[in-house]
Enzyme design. Structure first.
Site, PDB file in Angstrom:
ATOM      1  N   TYR A 179      38.804  17.968 -16.504  1.00  0.00           N
ATOM      2  CA  TYR A 179      38.781  17.864 -18.308  1.00  0.00           C
ATOM      3  C   TYR A 179      40.300  17.996 -18.163  1.00  0.00           C
ATOM      4  CZ  TYR A 179      33.650  18.718 -17.705  1.00  0.00           C
ATOM      5  OH  TYR A 179      32.527  18.357 -17.479  1.00  0.00           O
ATOM      6  N   LYS A 239      24.090  29.823 -29.723  1.00  0.00           N
ATOM      7  CA  LYS A 239      24.023  31.215 -29.488  1.00  0.00           C
ATOM      8  C   LYS A 239      24.190  31.596 -30.721  1.00  0.00           C
ATOM      9  CE  LYS A 239      23.189  32.676 -25.936  1.00  0.00           C
ATOM     10  NZ  LYS A 239      22.373  32.921 -25.092  1.00  0.00           N
ATOM     11  N   ASP A 245       6.965  28.560 -21.850  1.00  0.00           N
ATOM     12  CA  ASP A 245       8.246  28.178 -23.290  1.00  0.00           C
ATOM     13  C   ASP A 245       8.811  29.598 -24.041  1.00  0.00           C
ATOM     14  OD1 ASP A 245      10.019  27.344 -24.674  1.00  0.00           O
ATOM     15  OD2 ASP A 245       9.041  24.937 -24.158  1.00  0.00           O
ATOM     16  N   TYR A 265      26.400  24.426 -28.036  1.00  0.00           N
ATOM     17  CA  TYR A 265      25.960  25.181 -27.177  1.00  0.00           C
ATOM     18  C   TYR A 265      26.099  26.868 -28.277  1.00  0.00           C
ATOM     19  CZ  TYR A 265      26.652  28.864 -24.005  1.00  0.00           C
ATOM     20  OH  TYR A 265      26.335  30.240 -22.979  1.00  0.00           O
ATOM     21  N   THR A 310      27.409  35.523 -25.067  1.00  0.00           N
ATOM     22  CA  THR A 310      28.681  34.409 -24.843  1.00  0.00           C
ATOM     23  C   THR A 310      30.247  34.836 -25.624  1.00  0.00           C
ATOM     24  OG1 THR A 310      29.264  32.814 -24.412  1.00  0.00           O
ATOM     25  CG2 THR A 310      27.929  32.438 -25.857  1.00  0.00           C
ATOM     26  N   ASP A 311      31.059  34.882 -25.285  1.00  0.00           N
ATOM     27  CA  ASP A 311      32.355  34.620 -25.535  1.00  0.00           C
ATOM     28  C   ASP A 311      32.162  33.492 -26.251  1.00  0.00           C
ATOM     29  OD1 ASP A 311      32.510  33.122 -23.657  1.00  0.00           O
ATOM     30  OD2 ASP A 311      34.959  34.286 -23.055  1.00  0.00           O
ATOM     31  N   GLU A 312      31.547  32.862 -26.198  1.00  0.00           N
ATOM     32  CA  GLU A 312      32.293  30.999 -26.613  1.00  0.00           C
ATOM     33  C   GLU A 312      31.532  31.623 -28.246  1.00  0.00           C
ATOM     34  OE1 GLU A 312      30.857  27.309 -24.403  1.00  0.00           O
ATOM     35  OE2 GLU A 312      31.411  29.427 -22.698  1.00  0.00           O
ATOM     36  N   THR A 337      13.260  25.324 -16.393  1.00  0.00           N
ATOM     37  CA  THR A 337      13.228  24.079 -16.732  1.00  0.00           C
ATOM     38  C   THR A 337      14.527  23.895 -15.360  1.00  0.00           C
ATOM     39  OG1 THR A 337      15.564  24.819 -17.259  1.00  0.00           O
ATOM     40  CG2 THR A 337      14.216  24.770 -19.033  1.00  0.00           C
ATOM     41  N   ASP A 360       9.959  32.328 -17.729  1.00  0.00           N
ATOM     42  CA  ASP A 360      10.815  32.001 -17.718  1.00  0.00           C
ATOM     43  C   ASP A 360      10.166  30.359 -17.427  1.00  0.00           C
ATOM     44  OD1 ASP A 360      14.264  31.440 -15.832  1.00  0.00           O
ATOM     45  OD2 ASP A 360      13.017  29.634 -16.366  1.00  0.00           O
ATOM     46  N   GLU A 393      19.370  27.301 -23.119  1.00  0.00           N
ATOM     47  CA  GLU A 393      20.466  26.419 -22.351  1.00  0.00           C
ATOM     48  C   GLU A 393      21.825  26.532 -22.203  1.00  0.00           C
ATOM     49  OE1 GLU A 393      19.152  23.336 -21.229  1.00  0.00           O
ATOM     50  OE2 GLU A 393      17.002  23.690 -21.640  1.00  0.00           O
ATOM     51  N   ALA A 399      27.830  27.264 -30.936  1.00  0.00           N
ATOM     52  CA  ALA A 399      26.738  26.773 -32.365  1.00  0.00           C
ATOM     53  C   ALA A 399      25.446  27.271 -32.211  1.00  0.00           C
ATOM     54  CB  ALA A 399      27.085  25.756 -33.109  1.00  0.00           C
TER      55      ALA A 399
HETATM   56  P1  NAD Z   1      21.130  29.503 -16.349  1.00  0.00           P
HETATM   57  O1  NAD Z   1      20.956  27.961 -16.826  1.00  0.00           O
HETATM   58  O2  NAD Z   1      21.322  29.608 -15.165  1.00  0.00           O
HETATM   59  O3  NAD Z   1      19.361  29.733 -16.380  1.00  0.00           O
HETATM   60  C1  NAD Z   1      19.139  29.734 -18.045  1.00  0.00           C
HETATM   61  C2  NAD Z   1      17.398  29.915 -17.040  1.00  0.00           C
HETATM   62  O4  NAD Z   1      16.156  29.931 -18.795  1.00  0.00           O
HETATM   63  C3  NAD Z   1      16.826  29.353 -16.705  1.00  0.00           C
HETATM   64  O5  NAD Z   1      16.086  29.802 -15.405  1.00  0.00           O
HETATM   65  C4  NAD Z   1      16.180  28.571 -17.575  1.00  0.00           C
HETATM   66  O6  NAD Z   1      14.341  28.066 -16.561  1.00  0.00           O
HETATM   67  C5  NAD Z   1      15.280  29.137 -18.247  1.00  0.00           C
HETATM   68  N1  NAD Z   1      15.021  28.524 -19.786  1.00  0.00           N
HETATM   69  C6  NAD Z   1      15.787  27.810 -20.262  1.00  0.00           C
HETATM   70  N2  NAD Z   1      14.865  27.290 -21.654  1.00  0.00           N
HETATM   71  C7  NAD Z   1      14.140  28.118 -21.782  1.00  0.00           C
HETATM   72  C8  NAD Z   1      12.918  27.900 -22.001  1.00  0.00           C
HETATM   73  N3  NAD Z   1      13.368  27.237 -23.291  1.00  0.00           N
HETATM   74  N4  NAD Z   1      12.080  29.226 -22.578  1.00  0.00           N
HETATM   75  C9  NAD Z   1      11.915  30.113 -21.329  1.00  0.00           C
HETATM   76  N5  NAD Z   1      12.976  29.986 -20.063  1.00  0.00           N
HETATM   77  C10 NAD Z   1      13.852  28.605 -20.499  1.00  0.00           C
HETATM   78  O7  NAD Z   1      21.731  30.318 -17.403  1.00  0.00           O
HETATM   79  P2  NAD Z   1      23.035  31.428 -17.159  1.00  0.00           P
HETATM   80  O8  NAD Z   1      24.343  31.126 -17.081  1.00  0.00           O
HETATM   81  O9  NAD Z   1      22.249  32.307 -16.280  1.00  0.00           O
HETATM   82  O10 NAD Z   1      22.970  31.925 -18.185  1.00  0.00           O
HETATM   83  C11 NAD Z   1      22.083  33.056 -19.147  1.00  0.00           C
HETATM   84  C12 NAD Z   1      22.386  33.893 -20.801  1.00  0.00           C
HETATM   85  O11 NAD Z   1      23.543  34.211 -20.320  1.00  0.00           O
HETATM   86  C13 NAD Z   1      22.111  32.374 -21.264  1.00  0.00           C
HETATM   87  O12 NAD Z   1      21.300  33.222 -22.577  1.00  0.00           O
HETATM   88  C14 NAD Z   1      23.946  32.653 -21.574  1.00  0.00           C
HETATM   89  O13 NAD Z   1      24.380  31.702 -22.725  1.00  0.00           O
HETATM   90  C15 NAD Z   1      24.607  33.730 -21.173  1.00  0.00           C
HETATM   91  N6  NAD Z   1      26.044  33.137 -20.782  1.00  0.00           N
HETATM   92  C16 NAD Z   1      25.883  32.403 -19.317  1.00  0.00           C
HETATM   93  C17 NAD Z   1      27.556  32.837 -18.752  1.00  0.00           C
HETATM   94  C18 NAD Z   1      27.940  32.348 -18.418  1.00  0.00           C
HETATM   95  O14 NAD Z   1      29.123  31.807 -17.501  1.00  0.00           O
HETATM   96  N7  NAD Z   1      26.847  31.148 -17.245  1.00  0.00           N
HETATM   97  C19 NAD Z   1      28.197  34.014 -19.931  1.00  0.00           C
HETATM   98  C20 NAD Z   1      28.049  34.309 -21.097  1.00  0.00           C
HETATM   99  C21 NAD Z   1      26.705  34.460 -21.497  1.00  0.00           C
HETATM  100  P1  TYD Z   2      31.851  25.656 -16.861  1.00  0.00           P
HETATM  101  O1  TYD Z   2      32.244  25.822 -15.947  1.00  0.00           O
HETATM  102  O2  TYD Z   2      31.240  24.381 -17.952  1.00  0.00           O
HETATM  103  O3  TYD Z   2      31.908  26.850 -18.243  1.00  0.00           O
HETATM  104  P2  TYD Z   2      32.224  26.638 -19.746  1.00  0.00           P
HETATM  105  O4  TYD Z   2      32.775  25.225 -20.560  1.00  0.00           O
HETATM  106  O5  TYD Z   2      31.128  27.231 -20.273  1.00  0.00           O
HETATM  107  O6  TYD Z   2      33.740  27.352 -19.681  1.00  0.00           O
HETATM  108  O7  TYD Z   2      33.507  25.375 -17.618  1.00  0.00           O
HETATM  109  C1  TYD Z   2      34.817  26.235 -17.390  1.00  0.00           C
HETATM  110  C2  TYD Z   2      36.433  25.249 -17.485  1.00  0.00           C
HETATM  111  O8  TYD Z   2      36.259  23.924 -16.388  1.00  0.00           O
HETATM  112  C3  TYD Z   2      36.167  24.572 -18.830  1.00  0.00           C
HETATM  113  O9  TYD Z   2      37.301  24.027 -19.433  1.00  0.00           O
HETATM  114  C4  TYD Z   2      35.662  23.043 -18.634  1.00  0.00           C
HETATM  115  C5  TYD Z   2      36.326  22.836 -17.844  1.00  0.00           C
HETATM  116  N1  TYD Z   2      35.637  22.181 -16.409  1.00  0.00           N
HETATM  117  C6  TYD Z   2      36.294  21.022 -15.770  1.00  0.00           C
HETATM  118  O10 TYD Z   2      37.388  20.976 -15.738  1.00  0.00           O
HETATM  119  N2  TYD Z   2      35.246  20.479 -14.994  1.00  0.00           N
HETATM  120  C7  TYD Z   2      34.230  19.690 -14.981  1.00  0.00           C
HETATM  121  O11 TYD Z   2      33.991  18.898 -13.974  1.00  0.00           O
HETATM  122  C8  TYD Z   2      33.371  21.009 -15.391  1.00  0.00           C
HETATM  123  C9  TYD Z   2      32.077  21.426 -14.815  1.00  0.00           C
HETATM  124  C10 TYD Z   2      33.674  21.957 -16.279  1.00  0.00           C
END
Ligand code: NAD
Ligand code: TYD
Length: 350
Positions: A213, A160, A60, A156, A131-133, A37, A34, A85, A158
């Site tokens: 939002y 992924k 990195d 983001y 991600t589903d996005e 960041t 990791d 990210e 795009a």
């Molecule tokens: P997060 O932002 O909490 O964690 C990301 C981690 O990656 C951090 O520890 C950061 O330090 C590390 N990182 C970032 N850039 C790096 C680099 N250049 N080199 C090495 N490490 C680096 O993210 P998360 O929410 O835990 O998501 C993890 C994964 O799951 C991501 O790939 C994300 O796209 C995917 N995902 C997230 C969600 C969600 O709801 N959070 C849903 C579906 C998929």
């Molecule tokens: P988020 O947690 O950023 O996840 P994602 O955009 O990846 O789905 O946001 C979840 C939903 O909440 C999304 O529709 C955007 C909305 N949102 C707000 O309305 N206000 C906020 O301050 C944030 C961070 C998100």
């Protein structure tokens, strides 16, 4: 003993995956790579950091030479790639960072895996967590399946989507053993308070405005993070190479309904009069390119590998709110940036 690389293990989901793997598989050597960041926090892994079969490497994934050397040194047999990210709003302010980490970082890992596995790919696996996005936005009806066409709208999603395409291309072109999963929104402990749930829990606790939002009409499908980690375990061990699995909670919530529910639960937990926290709701300018609705069809994963979510949402939400209320120190460190000193103290000065 199997040597496994988990990238992004200091982040939200990654820390749950590391914890599950080191506790459940003492016979694996788990290396967590990791960059630390703003989103990476080693305090998320305090309870497992001294286990002998776990180690942390700060680095990195964008640095291809470094990644290559790490693979040569450890000869990983499996990779679970979560480093990314991950925040849509940040991708709108700084898209390029997302291309570096999410696209180039992923390609660097694929190159390194391809290089060390080329003679003996059997028994190896590169698991890409997505991600589903990437599927874009749904109208009122329907679900994302593994066959849904990619249609990303934010930088983001795009980035992924691009990384997913590279992972599949390395499978099809070079025969790299890969598996992918696309998951819906996660919630639970250790999430950085820029995402909806931890941000709003923190703001309600501190009587700060809740920035909704647009009209709050967007819909997300929420899954408890530990259920995502369980799904990753199942797919890593029993998924078919070359396949993709959708992971979701069958748990759709309109943002405003979820926010009102959180306000009600927190009024009760904080001993506030009913309706107090709802007054903090503040409608703000909508996010650019804001996807209306995400909803996952995870029947393939349920049917083929027998995974189902373990927790009802109401129970998971209560647990999550309790966790943030009981871990105010964690939240205070994260919001003040103090957690960045943890690495120095734990790993550099020792
Ligand atoms: P997060 O932002 O909490 O964690 C990301 C981690 O990656 C951090 O520890 C950061 O330090 C590390 N990182 C970032 N850039 C790096 C680099 N250049 N080199 C090495 N490490 C680096 O993210 P998360 O929410 O835990 O998501 C993890 C994964 O799951 C991501 O790939 C994300 O796209 C995917 N995902 C997230 C969600 C969600 O709801 N959070 C849903 C579906 C998929
Ligand atoms: P988020 O947690 O950023 O996840 P994602 O955009 O990846 O789905 O946001 C979840 C939903 O909440 C999304 O529709 C955007 C909305 N949102 C707000 O309305 N206000 C906020 O301050 C944030 C961070 C998100």
């Amino acid at each position: 003993m199997k040597t496994l690389l988990i990238t992004g293990g200091a982040g939200f989901i990654g820390s749950h995956v590391v914890r599950l793997f080191v506790n459940k598989y003492p016979g694996y050597r788990v290396v967590n790579l990791d960059k630390l960041t703003y989103a990476g926090n080693l305090a998320n892994l305090k309870d497992v950091e001294n286990l002998p079969h776990y180690s942390f490497v700060r680095g990195d994934i964008v640095d291809g030479d470094f990644v290559q050397k790490l693979f040569e040194e450890h000869r990983f047999e499996g990779v679970i790639h979560l480093a990314a990210e991950s925040h849509v709003d940040r991708s709108i302010s700084n898209p390029t960072e997302f291309v570096f980490t999410n696209v180039i970082g992923t390609v660097n890992l694929l190159n390194a895996a391809r290089h060390i596995w080329k003679e003996h790919p059997e028994g190896k696996l590169f698991y890409h967590v997505s991600t589903d996005e990437v599927y874009g936005s749904l109208g009122e009806e329907g679900f994302f399946t593994e066959e849904t066409r990619y249609d990303p709208h934010s930088p983001y999603s795009a980035s992924k989507a691009s990384s997913d395409h590279f992972v599949r291309a390395y499978h099809d072109t070079f025969g790299l053993p890969v598996v992918l999963s696309n998951c819906s929104n996660n919630y639970g402990a250790y999430q950085f308070p820029e995402k909806l749930l931890p941000l709003f829990i923190h703001n309600i606790r501190n009587n700060k405005p809740l920035p909704v939002y647009g009209k709050g009409e967007n819909i997300r499908d929420w899954l408890w993070v530990e259920d995502h980690a369980r799904a990753i375990d199942v797919i890593f061990h029993r998924g078919t190479p070359g396949e993709t699995y959708n992971i979701g909670g069958h748990n759709e919530w309109k943002n405003i309904d979820l926010i009102r529910l959180m306000c009600r639960i927190m009024d009760r937990k904080l001993g506030r009069g009913e309706g107090t926290s709802e007054k903090l709701i503040t409608y703000v300018k909508d996010r650019a390119g804001h996807d209306l609705r995400y909803a996952i069809d995870s029947s393939k994963l349920q049917r083929e590998l027998g995974w189902t979510p373990s927790l009802q949402f109401e129970e998971g939400l209560e647990k999550t709110i309790d966790w943030y209320l009981n871990n105010e120190e964690w939240l205070a460190h994260v919001t003040s940036g103090d957690y960045l000193k943890y690495y120095e103290e734990q790993y550099v000065k020792r």
